[in-house]
Design a protein around this motif. Structure first.
Motif, PDB file in Angstrom:
ATOM      1  N   THR A  99       0.834  -1.208   0.000  1.00 43.98           N
ATOM      2  CA  THR A  99       0.000   0.000   0.000  1.00 43.98           C
ATOM      3  C   THR A  99       0.866   1.253   0.000  1.00 43.98           C
ATOM      4  N   GLN A 100       2.044   1.176   0.589  1.00 46.57           N
ATOM      5  CA  GLN A 100       2.968   2.306   0.541  1.00 46.57           C
ATOM      6  C   GLN A 100       3.439   2.545  -0.896  1.00 46.57           C
ATOM      7  N   TYR A 101       3.652   1.453  -1.626  1.00 43.07           N
ATOM      8  CA  TYR A 101       4.190   1.541  -2.987  1.00 43.07           C
ATOM      9  C   TYR A 101       3.133   1.976  -4.000  1.00 43.07           C
ATOM     10  N   VAL A 102       1.945   1.380  -3.954  1.00 49.30           N
ATOM     11  CA  VAL A 102       0.938   1.665  -4.987  1.00 49.30           C
ATOM     12  C   VAL A 102      -0.001   2.800  -4.598  1.00 49.30           C
ATOM     13  N   GLN A 103      -0.056   3.180  -3.317  1.00 46.49           N
ATOM     14  CA  GLN A 103      -0.869   4.311  -2.843  1.00 46.49           C
ATOM     15  C   GLN A 103      -2.339   4.203  -3.282  1.00 46.49           C
ATOM     16  N   PRO A 104      -3.020   3.123  -2.954  1.00 45.28           N
ATOM     17  CA  PRO A 104      -4.427   2.992  -3.341  1.00 45.28           C
ATOM     18  C   PRO A 104      -5.311   3.949  -2.540  1.00 45.28           C
ATOM     19  N   GLU A 105      -6.315   4.505  -3.180  1.00 46.36           N
ATOM     20  CA  GLU A 105      -7.232   5.418  -2.490  1.00 46.36           C
ATOM     21  C   GLU A 105      -8.364   4.653  -1.812  1.00 46.36           C
ATOM     22  N   HIS A 106      -8.825   3.594  -2.459  1.00 45.67           N
ATOM     23  CA  HIS A 106      -9.961   2.832  -1.922  1.00 45.67           C
ATOM     24  C   HIS A 106      -9.587   1.345  -1.863  1.00 45.67           C
ATOM     25  N   ILE A 107      -9.638   0.796  -0.653  1.00 44.92           N
ATOM     26  CA  ILE A 107      -9.261  -0.599  -0.422  1.00 44.92           C
ATOM     27  C   ILE A 107     -10.457  -1.357   0.119  1.00 44.92           C
ATOM     28  N   LEU A 108     -10.666  -2.559  -0.388  1.00 44.31           N
ATOM     29  CA  LEU A 108     -11.705  -3.460   0.129  1.00 44.31           C
ATOM     30  C   LEU A 108     -11.035  -4.724   0.634  1.00 44.31           C
ATOM     31  N   GLN A 127      -3.897   7.527   4.323  1.00 42.50           N
ATOM     32  CA  GLN A 127      -4.933   8.331   3.678  1.00 42.50           C
ATOM     33  C   GLN A 127      -5.959   7.462   2.931  1.00 42.50           C
ATOM     34  N   ALA A 128      -5.631   6.206   2.707  1.00 49.27           N
ATOM     35  CA  ALA A 128      -6.541   5.320   1.980  1.00 49.27           C
ATOM     36  C   ALA A 128      -7.804   5.067   2.793  1.00 49.27           C
ATOM     37  N   LYS A 129      -8.922   4.981   2.101  1.00 51.72           N
ATOM     38  CA  LYS A 129     -10.186   4.624   2.747  1.00 51.72           C
ATOM     39  C   LYS A 129     -10.351   3.109   2.633  1.00 51.72           C
ATOM     40  N   ILE A 130     -10.356   2.439   3.783  1.00 52.33           N
ATOM     41  CA  ILE A 130     -10.443   0.978   3.812  1.00 52.33           C
ATOM     42  C   ILE A 130     -11.838   0.552   4.245  1.00 52.33           C
ATOM     43  N   THR A 131     -12.453  -0.322   3.458  1.00 55.47           N
ATOM     44  CA  THR A 131     -13.703  -0.975   3.850  1.00 55.47           C
ATOM     45  C   THR A 131     -13.378  -2.438   4.089  1.00 55.47           C
ATOM     46  N   THR A 132     -13.619  -2.917   5.297  1.00 60.23           N
ATOM     47  CA  THR A 132     -13.293  -4.301   5.628  1.00 60.23           C
ATOM     48  C   THR A 132     -14.530  -5.010   6.147  1.00 60.23           C
ATOM     49  N   ILE A 133     -14.786  -6.213   5.643  1.00 56.12           N
ATOM     50  CA  ILE A 133     -15.997  -6.964   5.974  1.00 56.12           C
ATOM     51  C   ILE A 133     -15.631  -8.240   6.716  1.00 56.12           C
ATOM     52  N   GLU A 134     -16.307  -8.486   7.825  1.00 58.87           N
ATOM     53  CA  GLU A 134     -16.075  -9.691   8.630  1.00 58.87           C
ATOM     54  C   GLU A 134     -17.400 -10.390   8.899  1.00 58.87           C
ATOM     55  N   GLY A 135     -17.410 -11.716   8.704  1.00 64.86           N
ATOM     56  CA  GLY A 135     -18.635 -12.475   8.898  1.00 64.86           C
ATOM     57  C   GLY A 135     -18.981 -12.749  10.344  1.00 64.86           C
ATOM     58  N   CYS A 136     -17.982 -12.828  11.211  1.00 67.94           N
ATOM     59  CA  CYS A 136     -18.200 -13.147  12.619  1.00 67.94           C
ATOM     60  C   CYS A 136     -18.441 -11.864  13.412  1.00 67.94           C
ATOM     61  N   PRO A 137     -19.628 -11.678  13.998  1.00 65.09           N
ATOM     62  CA  PRO A 137     -19.931 -10.451  14.744  1.00 65.09           C
ATOM     63  C   PRO A 137     -18.983 -10.195  15.906  1.00 65.09           C
ATOM     64  N   ASN A 138     -18.639 -11.227  16.672  1.00 66.55           N
ATOM     65  CA  ASN A 138     -17.765 -11.035  17.829  1.00 66.55           C
ATOM     66  C   ASN A 138     -16.346 -10.673  17.417  1.00 66.55           C
ATOM     67  N   ILE A 153     -11.085   3.758   8.340  1.00 68.36           N
ATOM     68  CA  ILE A 153     -11.422   2.344   8.225  1.00 68.36           C
ATOM     69  C   ILE A 153     -12.906   2.162   8.533  1.00 68.36           C
ATOM     70  N   GLN A 154     -13.637   1.613   7.581  1.00 64.15           N
ATOM     71  CA  GLN A 154     -15.054   1.313   7.775  1.00 64.15           C
ATOM     72  C   GLN A 154     -15.216  -0.188   7.994  1.00 64.15           C
ATOM     73  N   PHE A 155     -15.798  -0.567   9.123  1.00 66.43           N
ATOM     74  CA  PHE A 155     -16.006  -1.974   9.451  1.00 66.43           C
ATOM     75  C   PHE A 155     -17.451  -2.377   9.149  1.00 66.43           C
ATOM     76  N   LEU A 156     -17.599  -3.445   8.377  1.00 64.15           N
ATOM     77  CA  LEU A 156     -18.918  -3.999   8.071  1.00 64.15           C
ATOM     78  C   LEU A 156     -18.959  -5.436   8.571  1.00 64.15           C
ATOM     79  N   THR A 157     -20.140  -5.853   9.024  1.00 67.29           N
ATOM     80  CA  THR A 157     -20.290  -7.201   9.573  1.00 67.29           C
ATOM     81  C   THR A 157     -21.386  -7.958   8.839  1.00 67.29           C
TER      82      THR A 157
END
Length: 254
Positions: A99-108, A127-138, A153-157
């Motif tokens: 991520t340091q090398y390619v400098q992505p703006e939006h990461i999933l 500075q990248a906006k990260i959206t990360t999805i996890e299936g386990c609520p806990n 960082i946006q967390f989705l469950t």
């Protein structure tokens, strides 16, 4: 045994940057993959891992993917998850460098787990906006608390599919597939996210030799007409969509 067999085969056909004629791939290998710089952020990666590996908190796991090869127990300590399922430090460092090398703006990221890879990608490009999805609520709840001080960082469950509406995705610069390690799910998520890929997007698939089915999925993805370049590092498979490059597959030791 399957992974051991495939690793022996990998070693026999893999190489380094020598013989790589693509300037883009050559630079990626030499300036990112093989970058030996000891970055200050590596200390943060190591500290976070150590904290997880010493955490005795017990949570109930809801596994929506292929499960663990280590245990079927639903009640698991954070320390155990970190030791058996967490991203190894070597890969976390590579995620940081990437991520340091390619400098992505939006990461999933599909599969937050304890956030080891999430933290690494964030530190590489805060500075990248990260959206990360996890299936386990806990698991998701724990990681949101552990990384509460990290911004963007946006967390989705929940199930990946409920958050990934085909044809209704923003363009992603980097997608890290680290959730459901089955052939069917991997191909399905790949196809779902294809419309969101642009010329410079990078797809990374974790554990492409996790099982025979995962390897079959990897081979199918490599042959897709929209895929131009792939790099097999054994533990991660990199996919590129650069229209200016002819189709080519690399097997690189890291």
């Amino acid at each position: 045994m399957y992974q051991q067999k495939k690793y022996i085969q990998f070693l026999s056909k893999s190489s380094n940057q020598h013989g790589v004629h693509s300037p883009f791939v050559y630079n990626l290998i030499t300036k990112c993959f093989y970058n030996k710089t000891t970055y200050p952020a590596y200390k943060d990666l190591k500290t976070y891992r150590q904290n997880l590996r010493s955490n005795k908190e017990v949570i109930t796991i809801t596994d929506l993917g292929s499960g663990s090869k280590k245990t079927n127990t639903k009640e698991r300590r954070i320390s155990e998850i970190a030791k058996t399922s967490g991203t190894p430090l070597k890969r976390a460092k590579l995620g940081y460098r990437l991520t340091q090398y390619v400098q992505p703006e939006h990461i999933l990221e599909l599969g937050t787990s304890l956030g080891i890879a999430t933290q690494a990608m964030h530190l590489g490009h805060p500075q990248a906006k990260i959206t990360t999805i996890e299936g386990c609520p806990n698991c998701s709840k724990f990681t949101q608390t552990a990384l509460a001080d990290y911004k963007n960082i946006q967390f989705l469950t929940g199930h990946f599919s409920q958050h990934l509406n085909k044809g209704n995705q923003q363009p992603w610069d980097l997608v890290f597939f680290d959730g459901n390690h089955t052939k069917e799910a991997t191909i399905a998520y790949f196809e779902t996210l294809l419309p969101s890929a642009h010329n410079d997007t990078i797809f990374i698939f974790d554990d492409i030799y996790w099982s025979e089915g995962m390897t079959q999925a990897w081979e199918i993805i490599k042959q897709h007409p929209q895929v131009s370049v792939t790099i097999d590092t054994f533990f991660w498979g990199f996919v590129f969509f650069r229209k200016e490059q002819g189709k080519e597959h690399f097997t690189i030791r890291i």
